[in-house]
Every structure is written in structure tokens, then in C-alpha cells.
Design an enzyme around this catalytic site. Structure first.
Site, short mmCIF file in Angstrom:
data_model
loop_
_atom_site.label_atom_id
_atom_site.label_comp_id
_atom_site.label_asym_id
_atom_site.label_seq_id
_atom_site.Cartn_x
_atom_site.Cartn_y
_atom_site.Cartn_z
N GLU A 289 -18.37 -9.10 1.12
CA GLU A 289 -18.17 -8.20 -0.02
C GLU A 289 -18.21 -8.95 -1.36
O GLU A 289 -17.66 -8.49 -2.35
CB GLU A 289 -16.85 -7.46 0.13
CG GLU A 289 -16.79 -6.57 1.35
CD GLU A 289 -15.44 -5.89 1.52
OE1 GLU A 289 -15.13 -4.99 0.72
OE2 GLU A 289 -14.69 -6.27 2.43
N GLU B 188 -7.42 3.95 7.04
CA GLU B 188 -7.01 2.61 6.66
C GLU B 188 -6.41 2.61 5.27
O GLU B 188 -6.59 3.56 4.50
CB GLU B 188 -8.19 1.64 6.71
CG GLU B 188 -9.30 1.96 5.72
CD GLU B 188 -10.45 0.95 5.80
OE1 GLU B 188 -10.34 -0.04 6.54
OE2 GLU B 188 -11.44 1.16 5.09
N TYR C 276 -21.20 2.05 -3.07
CA TYR C 276 -21.48 1.18 -4.20
C TYR C 276 -22.81 1.42 -4.90
O TYR C 276 -23.00 0.94 -6.01
CB TYR C 276 -21.38 -0.28 -3.76
CG TYR C 276 -20.00 -0.61 -3.23
CD1 TYR C 276 -18.90 -0.53 -4.06
CD2 TYR C 276 -19.80 -0.95 -1.90
CE1 TYR C 276 -17.62 -0.80 -3.58
CE2 TYR C 276 -18.53 -1.24 -1.42
CZ TYR C 276 -17.45 -1.15 -2.26
OH TYR C 276 -16.19 -1.41 -1.79
N ARG D 226 -5.28 1.94 -1.84
CA ARG D 226 -6.01 3.20 -1.67
C ARG D 226 -6.06 3.52 -0.18
O ARG D 226 -6.44 2.67 0.63
CB ARG D 226 -7.43 3.10 -2.23
CG ARG D 226 -8.09 4.47 -2.45
CD ARG D 226 -9.58 4.36 -2.68
NE ARG D 226 -10.27 4.05 -1.45
CZ ARG D 226 -11.03 2.96 -1.27
NH1 ARG D 226 -11.19 2.08 -2.24
NH2 ARG D 226 -11.63 2.76 -0.10
N ASN E 13 -6.47 0.21 1.87
CA ASN E 13 -7.15 -0.88 1.17
C ASN E 13 -6.17 -1.49 0.18
O ASN E 13 -5.74 -0.82 -0.77
CB ASN E 13 -8.37 -0.35 0.42
CG ASN E 13 -9.36 0.34 1.34
OD1 ASN E 13 -10.23 -0.29 1.91
ND2 ASN E 13 -9.21 1.65 1.50
N ASP F 32 -7.51 5.85 2.90
CA ASP F 32 -8.65 6.68 3.27
C ASP F 32 -8.31 7.53 4.49
O ASP F 32 -7.65 7.06 5.43
CB ASP F 32 -9.86 5.80 3.58
CG ASP F 32 -10.32 5.00 2.36
OD1 ASP F 32 -10.03 5.42 1.23
OD2 ASP F 32 -10.96 3.94 2.55
N SER G 246 -14.98 -2.18 3.21
CA SER G 246 -16.13 -1.51 2.60
C SER G 246 -17.10 -0.95 3.65
O SER G 246 -18.30 -0.88 3.41
CB SER G 246 -16.88 -2.47 1.66
OG SER G 246 -16.08 -2.77 0.54
N GLY H 108 -11.56 -1.20 -4.69
CA GLY H 108 -12.66 -1.55 -5.58
C GLY H 108 -12.42 -1.08 -7.00
O GLY H 108 -11.80 -0.05 -7.24
#
Length: 323
Positions: A19, A284, A223, A262, A286, A264, A148, A290
Site C-alpha cells: 500500500e 474489519e 483509490y 474506520r 482500519n 467496514d 485496502s 486512508g
């Protein structure tokens, strides 16, 4: 936000994970925002030479390190341990929360112990995947320690995707397989859970662009410009909306996260539509969300009236040694 406690900020960027490009993109925005806010900012590309990184931090010791790394060595507790050892405060979560969140098997165990909803699944040797389908179709296969959506694949009825995934597998001897949850991808950003913190921001409904994505919210959808459409606040059943906010906070706290995270989800409302809350499944958390131009956390912060620069400054002012 509290009064400023830091002036010199080193932004760690790049790194050596898959990443790296995401990190560089995140860091560009962070550097500009912190400079505009008045911080004395320096960029450090965290390459493979750890001694050089330590020397750079020692020579021009910052008040705070803004950790803009993603993936292995930046998000899994490794760099957090180095910074704790050096006694330099840093943004985001500490060693334990970072390591556990990055390890999907360990994170699932924490979520299950906290009573949070996860998809049925298990960890398998990748050789077992070569032999036969480990779960009823459709199901998802994931690396244990990537972010990601790197390496994620969906195996559907009539698909010969298994051989393709095996041919490109480079993520170690184990894999996580989980039931595929139909419906939508939604996410909730959290900026702290303590007194005075913004907390859970809102719920975003994510629709991948089919001309960019590969059947789900994958790396390209996340992205690439135009890779997905974000609707916030998500137009979902109000009970599910409130539940998603609560689960995101509970998952953040169960892992011991600090700063921003964050969470998800998959949200299955295919059976009853908007007339019932549907099924919410935690995928999950994070610990290093990002911060790129297409990222979800800055978008949610803006919805709550927190500018990108204010969000970055909040992260700096809430930095600490986490050991």
C-alpha cells in the site's frame, strides 16, 4: 479541539508494503494541511533501512510523528513499537490495537468475544483452497494481514476464479475464508470515543463503479478517480444506521484503538428492502484510515463540519506514546 501541544511534526510516508502508493497519496494531503495550519512539518519516507529512519527521527526529533503509513510495518504495530521505544508521540493506535486489527483472525476473535456480528468463516492453509471449496458458494477469501482489499477474491457459483487466485497468491501459507454477504458495503468513521471527541461520524453507503471495480469494493474502486460512489448519510433503515454507529464505536473500543479508525460492514437488505433493518456484518476495523482525495474518513469528517486540516490537526493534538 484542545490547545496546541505540538509544533514540529514528522509525517511518516511511503513504507515498504503493498500500500505504498496509498500512503504517499495520504501523506501529500496531510503535509499540505498541517503546513497550512501552521505546524513545522517534515516528510520522512520510511524505506527498508530502519536504522536510517531512526537516525532521521533522532537527528531532528519531532514533537509528534504523524503516521501516514498503510499496510505491513506501518499499520501492524511494527512502527508503533519503534516510536514507543524512542518515546515519540504518534497519531492513531498503539502496538496492540494495530497488531490485532491487522490480523484478521485475531480481530475476529476480539469481535466475537465482544458480541459483535461477524460472518461465518475460518482460517485455512492455502493448500486446502487448492484442493476444494472450503465453504459453500459464494464465499470470500482474504489474506490475513493485508489492507485496502489487497488479495481479496469472491468465489461464486460457476466461477473458475480459484485457480486464478492461487496463481497470484503471495500472502503467506494461510488465508481467511468467510461467507459472502450480499447487499451493500457501508462504513463508519470514528474520531475518538472519549469525552469531547467527535465519536462515530456518520454512515456512508459505497457503490463500486462496475467499469473500475472487479465485482466488489476492491483496491481500484477505493483509490481510482471515479472508482466508487459515496452516499452519506447512507439511505438505509434508521435502526440499521444507529446500529452501525454503535458497532463501530464498540469495535474501536474492543480493539483498544486510539485517534481515528474506520469500520467496514456488509449490509444485507436484499430480503426486505427498506421496510426492515436487514443484516449488518462487521468486516474489519482500519486503524490507519486512508486520507487520500477519494478516502472515506475525510469525507465523513467534512459532513460533520470538520475540515481536512482540522481533522489532521485533531490527530496531531491527540497523539501519544501508546505503550
Amino acid at each position: 479541539m484542545s490547545a496546541r501541544t505540538a509544533n514540529k511534526v514528522a509525517v511518516l510516508m511511503g513504507g515498504i508494503s503493498s500500500e505504498r502508493e496509498v500512503s504517499l497519496s495520504s501523506a501529500r494531503g496531510v503535509l499540505q494541511a498541517l503546513r497550512e495550519t501552521g505546524y513545522d512539518v517534515r516528510a520522512i519516507d520510511a524505506g527498508p533501512d530502519l536504522a536510517s529512519l531512526v537516525a532521521a527521527l533522532t537527528q531532528d526529533r519531532p514533537d509528534v510523528v504523524f503516521n501516514a503509513l498503510h499496510g505491513r510495518f506501518g499499520e501492524d504495530g511494527a512502527i508503533q513499537g519503534v516510536l514507543d521505544w524512542m518515546g515519540i508521540p504518534y497519531t492513531h493506535s498503539g502496538i496492540r490495537a494495530s497488531a490485532v486489527a491487522m490480523d484478521k483472525e485475531a480481530a475476529r476473535a476480539v469481535f466475537a468475544a465482544a458480541g459483535l456480528p461477524i460472518a461465518p468463516g475460518r482460517v485455512i492453509p492455502i493448500e486446502q483452497f487448492a484442493e476444494a471449496d472450503p465453504l459453500p458458494l459464494p464465499y470470500v477469501i482474504k489474506p490475513l494481514n493485508e489492507g485496502s482489499s489487497v488479495g481479496v477474491g469472491i468465489i461464486r457459483e460457476g466461477s473458475n476464479h480459484r485457480s486464478e487466485i492461487l496463481a497470484g497468491w503471495r500472502y503467506g501459507p494461510l488465508a481467511l475464508v468467510e461467507e459472502f454477504i450480499p447487499g451493500r458495503e457501508i462504513t463508519v468513521g470514528v474520531m475518538g470515543t472519549g469525552p469531547g471527541a467527535p465519536g462515530a461520524l456518520t454512515v456512508t453507503d459505497i457503490t463500486p463503479n462496475p467499469s473500475v471495480a472487479h465485482g466488489f469494493y476492491d483496491y481500484d474502486a477505493k483509490y481510482a478517480a471515479g472508482g466508487s460512489q459515496h452516499v452519506l448519510p447512507a439511505d438505509i433503515h434508521p435502526d440499521a444506521f444507529a446500529q452501525a454507529l454503535a458497532i463501530a464505536v464498540a469495535a474501536h473500543d474492543a480493539l483498544g484503538c486510539r485517534g481515528a479508525s474506520r469500520t467496514d460492514f456488509r449490509y444485507d437488505d436484499t430480503a426486505h428492502g427498506r421496510n426492515a433493518p436487514g443484516r449488518l456484518v462487521l468486516l474489519e476495523v482500519n486503524t490507519q484510515p486512508g486520507l487520500t482525495p477519494t478516502s472515506l474518513l475525510p469525507e465523513q469528517a467534512a459532513y460533520r463540519g470538520i475540515s481536512y486540516a482540522e481533522m489532521c490537526a485533531w490527530m496531531v493534538e491527540n497523539a501519544a506514546c501508546r505503550a
